[in-house]
Design an enzyme around this catalytic site. Structure first.
Site, PDB file in Angstrom:
ATOM      1  N   PRO A 111      22.068   2.742  28.922  1.00  0.00           N
ATOM      2  CA  PRO A 111      22.362   2.609  30.356  1.00  0.00           C
ATOM      3  C   PRO A 111      21.971   1.193  30.806  1.00  0.00           C
ATOM      4  O   PRO A 111      20.791   0.851  30.817  1.00  0.00           O
ATOM      5  CB  PRO A 111      21.464   3.666  31.007  1.00  0.00           C
ATOM      6  N   LEU A 112      22.949   0.398  31.135  1.00  0.00           N
ATOM      7  CA  LEU A 112      22.724  -1.014  31.468  1.00  0.00           C
ATOM      8  C   LEU A 112      22.723  -1.170  32.980  1.00  0.00           C
ATOM      9  O   LEU A 112      23.774  -1.176  33.622  1.00  0.00           O
ATOM     10  CB  LEU A 112      23.815  -1.870  30.818  1.00  0.00           C
ATOM     11  N   SER A 113      21.514  -1.305  33.546  1.00  0.00           N
ATOM     12  CA  SER A 113      21.367  -1.233  35.001  1.00  0.00           C
ATOM     13  C   SER A 113      21.607  -2.553  35.713  1.00  0.00           C
ATOM     14  O   SER A 113      21.805  -2.581  36.924  1.00  0.00           O
ATOM     15  CB  SER A 113      19.955  -0.744  35.337  1.00  0.00           C
ATOM     16  N   GLY A 114      21.539  -3.653  35.001  1.00  0.00           N
ATOM     17  CA  GLY A 114      21.597  -4.957  35.656  1.00  0.00           C
ATOM     18  C   GLY A 114      20.219  -5.528  35.918  1.00  0.00           C
ATOM     19  O   GLY A 114      20.078  -6.631  36.452  1.00  0.00           O
ATOM     20  N   GLY A 115      19.160  -4.764  35.546  1.00  0.00           N
ATOM     21  CA  GLY A 115      17.792  -5.251  35.663  1.00  0.00           C
ATOM     22  C   GLY A 115      17.314  -5.873  34.370  1.00  0.00           C
ATOM     23  O   GLY A 115      17.979  -5.791  33.330  1.00  0.00           O
ATOM     24  N   ILE A 116      16.135  -6.471  34.410  1.00  0.00           N
ATOM     25  CA  ILE A 116      15.683  -7.257  33.269  1.00  0.00           C
ATOM     26  C   ILE A 116      15.269  -6.386  32.070  1.00  0.00           C
ATOM     27  O   ILE A 116      15.363  -6.815  30.922  1.00  0.00           O
ATOM     28  CB  ILE A 116      14.529  -8.201  33.673  1.00  0.00           C
ATOM     29  N   ASP A 117      14.835  -5.151  32.303  1.00  0.00           N
ATOM     30  CA  ASP A 117      14.400  -4.309  31.185  1.00  0.00           C
ATOM     31  C   ASP A 117      15.576  -3.875  30.315  1.00  0.00           C
ATOM     32  O   ASP A 117      15.547  -4.033  29.094  1.00  0.00           O
ATOM     33  CB  ASP A 117      13.643  -3.087  31.707  1.00  0.00           C
ATOM     34  N   SER A 118      16.614  -3.320  30.931  1.00  0.00           N
ATOM     35  CA  SER A 118      17.779  -2.937  30.136  1.00  0.00           C
ATOM     36  C   SER A 118      18.494  -4.166  29.601  1.00  0.00           C
ATOM     37  O   SER A 118      19.083  -4.137  28.514  1.00  0.00           O
ATOM     38  CB  SER A 118      18.740  -2.077  30.959  1.00  0.00           C
ATOM     39  N   GLU A 167       0.832  -1.200   0.000  1.00  0.00           N
ATOM     40  CA  GLU A 167       0.000   0.000   0.000  1.00  0.00           C
ATOM     41  C   GLU A 167       0.871   1.256   0.000  1.00  0.00           C
ATOM     42  O   GLU A 167       1.840   1.352   0.750  1.00  0.00           O
ATOM     43  CB  GLU A 167      -0.892  -0.034   1.241  1.00  0.00           C
ATOM     44  N   CYS A 189      -5.796  -3.541   1.967  1.00  0.00           N
ATOM     45  CA  CYS A 189      -5.537  -3.607   3.412  1.00  0.00           C
ATOM     46  C   CYS A 189      -6.802  -3.701   4.267  1.00  0.00           C
ATOM     47  O   CYS A 189      -7.375  -4.770   4.424  1.00  0.00           O
ATOM     48  CB  CYS A 189      -4.686  -2.413   3.835  1.00  0.00           C
ATOM     49  N   LYS A 205      -9.205   3.360  -2.476  1.00  0.00           N
ATOM     50  CA  LYS A 205      -9.543   2.542  -1.318  1.00  0.00           C
ATOM     51  C   LYS A 205     -10.952   2.893  -0.844  1.00  0.00           C
ATOM     52  O   LYS A 205     -11.310   4.062  -0.730  1.00  0.00           O
ATOM     53  CB  LYS A 205      -8.535   2.787  -0.203  1.00  0.00           C
TER      54      LYS A 205
END
Length: 714
Positions: A358-365, A45, A175, A114
């Protein structure tokens, strides 16, 4: 005797307003279709200008440029000898339409506007276009002068029509029309159309593909026929990822299916079908009766086109394509592939030097880092498969003309930067997890402490006011506690942008980095984040993914990507680490929020998908959560519902400034595109709350009555 026709459809990675790039990809798809022996090629489309132009569709330049580019495609020597179905926006009688232009050998056969426009969720087509809501109606369209010079035509038919070749009829469907109750393919089938074409701009959502493919297969399972579905694939310049899956279905069975996720800009799938199979399938009494009872017919554009040359009838090398199983990805695979492809498109088209996280050590990052790792894996795999465009892009981004990566880590070492920004409130475990993960994925990692920066800012406040805030566990107020947490989070955002600008410079590399956010959809919905903290970034690959799905993804990636230490992220207690850790206290996300992530997901779906307000949500949840395994009382459920709506309301303002996130979930609270709601609301919802309290009283009275009744019987 068979009537064999080879047809092709495609996935194209088009980009809004990239007219020349879009043109080249369209032409390449036509060349590829012809190489596969196709007599018909269908594209996505609005493929000429890109589907996601949004308010640029208000600019007349877009329509003029689209015709110019279409003219170049029309007269190109490699686009002759094949029927072309191309998506383009058109102005007719000063009204703007989303159209398909069908042509053959440089001659336009039909412009088909359309009929039903997508106008909910992420789509605002009626903001830009007008639907052609006159079924079966057609008139003449005056072609632009530049097109007249190419085709030799002055006017062509525009409207709800079909194309008739020497063997069959073709009917276009666009579509949204597939998803509507009154889909055109039904009436077209009853009028003898045997091949349906669908140009689409359909985006990815987790677990959505089965719905789309079910509709496509059902379209011909009931009516019989051949369905060609084309779709855009890739990041069109916004929050959506269009997930391809171009396919060809015959009588309800899949015969060709393109990929849902890949880094290929052009992907063409084709199949050889026997029209006699369609006619045999349709030879049913009920279908025949409905056909002859049909009183209104489509205007048919007659042509001399031969889709099934007589020479193919007895050619032993030509045979119908056999049905194949439909391919689906697991949700965990969708998370690994969709955002990764989106990130790659965003990086190569922005021409930045890479990503900073920023890598925090938590599961999201952690999940964000693993998605970038997945992107690097796709880059290496594509290069090994001979994808020259991906190799050119990676060499362009790294400024290394001879760089041919052999491992994902080699890509990450040049394009992915991470940092652990610790404070006295950070634990040894989170710091070590972040460092170990960075080593595994190959990022350029900075491990640092920012206590001096936090202390300096707090000291500035103390000098200016004469008061020093302290944490709650040391005797401070809730206000002090919250302010001390927020300043840490906001300073991480400031540092992120400083490092994103300067880290490549420290390595004698050109350009700056795109800062990645890592707030999940549940935290955004609840507002459990600091405004303008490290969740504020350039783009966020997980902003539309729930915590539950992210944990499932990490569990899958642990084995699939061979990253054993991901298990440590799964077993760790989710925590912001913004308050001091003591012998008796460790900050916990779910305790802070007053609800679990699973409960948040349910609140989100009821609010957005099921369109529930506070009262409607309470009633639905009472029927669910008053039973096992929850066994919650009416008071508990009421309190949870009120708590959710309170924090949703007071934090709604945060959604107005949220980082643009990959859209993957139907209950996304994205204020800028998807979830248009006010950001100043009475958080108590007093009228609805009174109604809930009244129902709770009735429930308790009824339960008491039943209990007393049972006692008297005993």
């Amino acid at each position: 005797m068979g009537h064999y026709v080879t047809i092709a459809t495609c996935n194209l990675n088009q980009w809004a307003l990239d007219f020349e790039g879009n043109r080249d990809r369209i032409i390449q798809s036509i060349i590829d279709a012809k190489k596969q022996g196709a007599q018909l090629r269908v594209g996505p489309e609005l493929e000429v200008c890109g589907y996601g132009c949004l308010d640029h569709f208000s600019e007349n330049d877009v329509y003029d440029h689209s015709w110019e580019v279409y003219g170049e495609i029309l007269k190109h020597p490699d686009t002759q000898g094949i029927v072309l179905d191309i998506g383009i926006p058109i102005i007719h009688k000063s009204i703007k339409y989303n159209c398909r232009v069908i042509s053959y050998n440089g001659e336009i056969l039909l412009i088909r506007p359309k009929i039903y426009l997508a106008n909910d969720g992420n789509y605002r087509e009626m903001r830009y276009f007008t639907p052609w809501n006159r079924k079966y109606y057609h008139e003449l369209y005056q072609l632009p002068k530049l097109i007249q010079e190419i085709t030799g035509q002055s006017r062509v038919v525009i409207g709800d029509c079909v194309i008739e070749t020497l063997e069959t009829k073709l009917g276009p469907e666009t579509c949204e029309e597939l998803f509507t109750p009154e889909s055109p393919h039904i009436t077209m089938a009853l009028d003898g159309v045997e091949i349906f074409t669908n140009s689409s701009g359909s985006h990815h959502e987790l677990r959505k593909l089965d719905t789309r493919l079910q509709l496509i297969t059902e379209a011909t399972k009931k009516c019989g026929g051949v369905y060609l579905y084309a779709n855009q694939k890739g990041c069109d310049g916004d929050r959506l990822y269009y997930d391809g899956c171009a396919c060809i279905v015959v009588n309800g069975e899949m015969v060709a299916q393109g990929s849902q996720f890949s880094l290929s800009d052009v992907e063409v799938v084709s199949a050889t079908i026997d029209l006699d199979d369609v006619r045999s399938y349709r030879n049913q009494k009920s279908a025949a009766i409905q056909t002859v009872n049909k009183t209104q017919t489509y205007h048919s554009i007659e042509t001399k086109i031969e889709l099934s040359p007589s020479s193919l009838v007895f050619d032993p090398l030509v045979k119908p394509t056999k049905p194949i199983p439909i391919k689906y990805h697991l949700p965990q695979e969708e998370i690994a592939l969709g955002p990764a492809c989106w990130l790659w498109d965003y990086l190569r088209r922005s021409k930045c030097a890479g990503f900073f996280l920023p890598l925090s050590g938590g599961i999201d990052s952690c999940a964000t880092a693993v998605i970038v790792h997945s992107m690097c894996r796709l880059v290496v795999a594509s290069i090994k498969d001979g994808n020259e465009q991906v190799l050119k892009d990676v060499q362009m981004l790294t400024h290394e003309s001879d760089f041919i990566p052999k491992t994902p880590q080699e890509v990450a070492a040049r394009l992915f930067y991470t940092s652990f920004m610790g404070t006295v409130n950070s634990s040894i475990d989170t710091r070590s997890r972040a460092k170990e993960l960075s080593e595994k994925v190959g990022s350029y990692h900075i491990d640092m402490n920012m206590d001096t920066l936090v202390t300096a800012v707090v000291n500035v406040f103390e000098v200016a006011t004469g008061k020093k805030p302290i944490f709650k566990i040391f005797g401070g107020s809730v206000t002090e506690n919250l302010a001390l947490q927020n300043i840490q989070a906001r300073l991480r955002m400031v540092l992120s942008y400083l490092f994103a600008q300067l880290l490549p410079w420290t390595r004698n590399k050109q350009g700056g980095l795109l800062v990645l956010g890592s707030a999940n959809v549940d935290e955004c919905l609840r507002g459990y984040l600091t405004k303008y903290d490290c969740s504020s970034a350039d783009i966020n690959p997980i902003g539309g993914i729930s915590k539950t799905d992210l944990k499932a993804f990490i569990a899958w990636a642990k084995t699939s990507f061979d990253i054993p230490n991901l298990e440590e992220f799964l077993t760790a207690t989710p925590t912001a680490e913004l308050e001091p850790i003591t012998e008796n206290y460790v900050q916990s996300d779910e305790i802070d929020m007053g609800m679990t992530y699973d409960e948040l997901s349910r609140f989100g779906r009821l609010r957005k998908v099921d369109k529930c307000g506070p009262l409607g949500m309470f009633i639905k949840l009472y029927h669910e959560w008053s039973q096992a395994p929850y066994n919650y009382s009416a008071e508990v459920i009421a309190e949870k519902v009120k708590r959710f709506w309170f924090f949703y309301a007071i934090n709604r303002h945060k959604m107005t400034t949220m980082t643009p996130a990959y859209h993957a979930e139907q209950y996304s609270p994205d204020d800028n595109r998807f979830d248009l709601r006010p950001f100043l609301i009475n958080p108590r919802f007093p009228f609805a709350s009174k109604k809930i309290d009244q129902i709770v009283e009735k429930i308790n009275a009824r339960e008491k009555e039943i209990k007393e009744s049972n006692i008297s019987v005993d």
